[in-house]
Scaffold this motif. Structure first.
Motif, mmCIF file in Angstrom:
data_model
loop_
_atom_site.group_PDB
_atom_site.id
_atom_site.type_symbol
_atom_site.label_atom_id
_atom_site.label_comp_id
_atom_site.label_asym_id
_atom_site.label_seq_id
_atom_site.Cartn_x
_atom_site.Cartn_y
_atom_site.Cartn_z
ATOM 1 N N CYS A 20 -8.409 -8.504 -13.361
ATOM 2 C CA CYS A 20 -9.391 -9.505 -12.914
ATOM 3 C C CYS A 20 -9.768 -10.458 -14.044
ATOM 4 O O CYS A 20 -9.893 -11.674 -13.835
ATOM 5 N N LEU A 49 -7.017 -12.958 -14.458
ATOM 6 C CA LEU A 49 -7.053 -13.970 -13.406
ATOM 7 C C LEU A 49 -8.180 -14.970 -13.640
ATOM 8 O O LEU A 49 -8.035 -16.157 -13.350
ATOM 9 N N VAL A 50 -9.307 -14.487 -14.182
ATOM 10 C CA VAL A 50 -10.408 -15.408 -14.507
ATOM 11 C C VAL A 50 -9.964 -16.410 -15.566
ATOM 12 O O VAL A 50 -10.275 -17.610 -15.492
ATOM 13 N N HIS A 88 -7.525 -18.931 -13.918
ATOM 14 C CA HIS A 88 -8.104 -19.825 -12.900
ATOM 15 C C HIS A 88 -9.602 -20.007 -13.154
ATOM 16 O O HIS A 88 -10.444 -19.602 -12.346
ATOM 17 N N THR A 144 -12.703 -19.855 -10.290
ATOM 18 C CA THR A 144 -13.679 -18.772 -10.480
ATOM 19 C C THR A 144 -15.091 -19.329 -10.513
ATOM 20 O O THR A 144 -16.009 -18.775 -9.887
ATOM 21 N N GLU A 149 -11.858 -14.705 -4.354
ATOM 22 C CA GLU A 149 -11.139 -15.888 -4.833
ATOM 23 C C GLU A 149 -9.985 -15.481 -5.753
ATOM 24 O O GLU A 149 -8.876 -16.027 -5.653
ATOM 25 N N LEU A 150 -10.233 -14.514 -6.629
ATOM 26 C CA LEU A 150 -9.178 -14.054 -7.528
ATOM 27 C C LEU A 150 -8.043 -13.377 -6.765
ATOM 28 O O LEU A 150 -6.862 -13.579 -7.079
ATOM 29 N N ARG A 206 -5.984 -16.111 -5.187
ATOM 30 C CA ARG A 206 -5.126 -16.793 -6.153
ATOM 31 C C ARG A 206 -3.956 -15.918 -6.585
ATOM 32 O O ARG A 206 -2.871 -16.435 -6.900
#
Length: 421
Positions: free
Chosen positions: A18, A21-22, A25, A29, A248-249, A252
């Motif tokens: 996670c 991914l933050v 993106h 985020t 959202e993560l 994506r």
């Protein structure tokens, strides 16, 4: 290596994924976090915070004990919980999740209910509030206020059925001393003595005794209620933001699309429209996004299946609500597993009830030309009008429960006349 030992490393890997991914993106985020923050500030804070404060003060003044003694003749035979559970149920149904869990935890902390009684109570008092169900879902997401009645009947009817089923939960356990008194309050007169003195006098004595034991002044009570309510509403807001960012993560990363595909195949195999997969997958995590996705499903999906999906999602509550309830129950001794099982049963019951009630309720209204219910649309006009409508509905529910409790008590006191030989 056992599953328990694997849990820590797996959780660490998921959190590291996670975080990656933050970093990949950041803009998405931030946008998801701001959406969650807007939901909390615009909807949850004004609708839940007043109920948190009011419920804390009602406990301090002994009003819950008053209603507990009055509602005990109704709640005991139906749901196998003290009469104070009737007040929690009314507050939970009117103000929505997680108010029922919060009040249940408070009763447990004050030793007014046993662990099993608390698990029964929180299982069927965690529900959507009527403002969200009628205003946001029916009018806002489906653009059809005529769905409000059938959604309410299936959702709240399913909750009451869950309450009846949960009355069998833990019956093998021995009742504790706290559960033998009217309203579940230790140290109060027994039921037989209450019948001799009169139930109203017993209720007033219960309220006075609770107020005496609390002992805080009005200023101290208000300060404590605001402090504890602020802490809880901040936790609720943080969880809402977290699950919005998490979804959202996952989107994506392509995980949500894979989940949509798997659910679509399962729905097709079961004979249901696969176009509902996005709503079910989203609703598994967050109730608002899931209900909105159900209303926005493809036009080829029949309306009754969209509504049944919304009823399923509203009753399940989403992992966001589950996390809120779990954080509230932490430290009270109440187990999460019975709550999760009750949410699953409630979800399936609500969906089945909606499909069964569709033709009698919605079909007749549509055939008669009723496409909207103006009385429902006003529920979502503003936080002030919504709060006023909720307080009014709370009064109606408590009044109806008191009348039913009085009727049950009178029937118990009336001796049956045997026919003469």
């Amino acid at each position: 290596m056992t599953l328990k030992k694997l849990g820590g490393p797996l959780l660490g890997l998921l959190l590291a994924g996670c975080m990656l991914l933050v970093l990949l993106h950041p803009a998405n985020t931030l946008a998801a976090a701001l959406r969650g923050l807007a939901i909390w500030w615009d909807v949850l804070f004004p609708s839940l915070f007043p109920f948190f404060v009011i419920s804390e003060m009602l406990l301090g003044f002994g009003v819950v004990h008053l209603f507990g003694a009055l509602l005990d003749p109704l709640m005991r035979p139906l749901f196998n919980i003290p009469g104070s559970g009737g007040f929690v149920a009314a507050m939970g149904y009117v103000s929505g999740y997680p108010v029922g869990a919060k009040l249940t935890a408070k009763l447990r902390e004050q030793q007014l209910i046993s662990r099993v009684e608390g698990e029964r109570l929180v299982a069927f008092t965690t529900s959507s509030d009527p403002i969200f169900l009628l205003g946001a879902v029916s009018v806002g997401f489906f653009h059809d206020a005529s769905l409000g009645l059938v959604l309410a009947l299936s959702h709240y009817g399913g909750g009451l059925i869950v309450g009846l089923l949960m009355s069998f939960h833990g019956r093998q356990d021995k009742p504790t001393a706290m559960s033998k008194h009217p309203g579940g309050s230790p140290g109060l007169p027994q039921a037989a003595e209450g019948q001799r003195e009169g139930r109203l006098r017993l209720a007033l004595n219960s309220m006075a005794e609770a107020r005496r034991r609390d002992g805080r002044s009005l200023g101290e009570l208000l300060k404590s209620a605001v402090q504890s309510s602020l802490q809880l509403i901040i936790v609720v807001g943080g969880l809402v933001v977290f699950f919005n960012v998490l979804m959202e993560l996952l989107t994506r990363a392509g995980i949500m699309s894979a989940l949509f595909s798997v659910l679509g195949s399962l729905l097709s195999f079961a004979g249901f429209p696969p176009g509902l997969s996005a709503a079910l997958a989203s609703g598994f995590f967050e109730v608002t996004i899931g209900a909105r996705s159900a209303g926005e499903a493809v036009a080829s999906v029949p309306l009754q299946f969209k509504a049944a999906t919304a009823a399923f999602i509203l009753s399940w509550g989403g992992l966001s609500v589950h996390a809120q309830v779990a954080s509230i129950l932490n430290g009270t001794g109440l187990r999460y597993l019975p709550f999760m099982a009750a949410r699953l049963v409630h979800a399936f019951l609500s969906a089945v009830l909606l499909l069964l009630l569709w033709k009698p309720v919605v079909g007749s209204r549509l055939s008669a030309g009723f496409s909207s219910l103006p009385a429902f649309t006003g529920f979502s006009a503003s936080p002030v009008s919504g709060l006023a409508a909720s307080l009014g509905l709370l009064g109606v529910l408590l009044g109806a429960a008191l009348l039913l409790s009085l009727l049950v008590w009178l029937l118990r006191q009336t001796p049956l006349r045997r026919p003469r030989p």
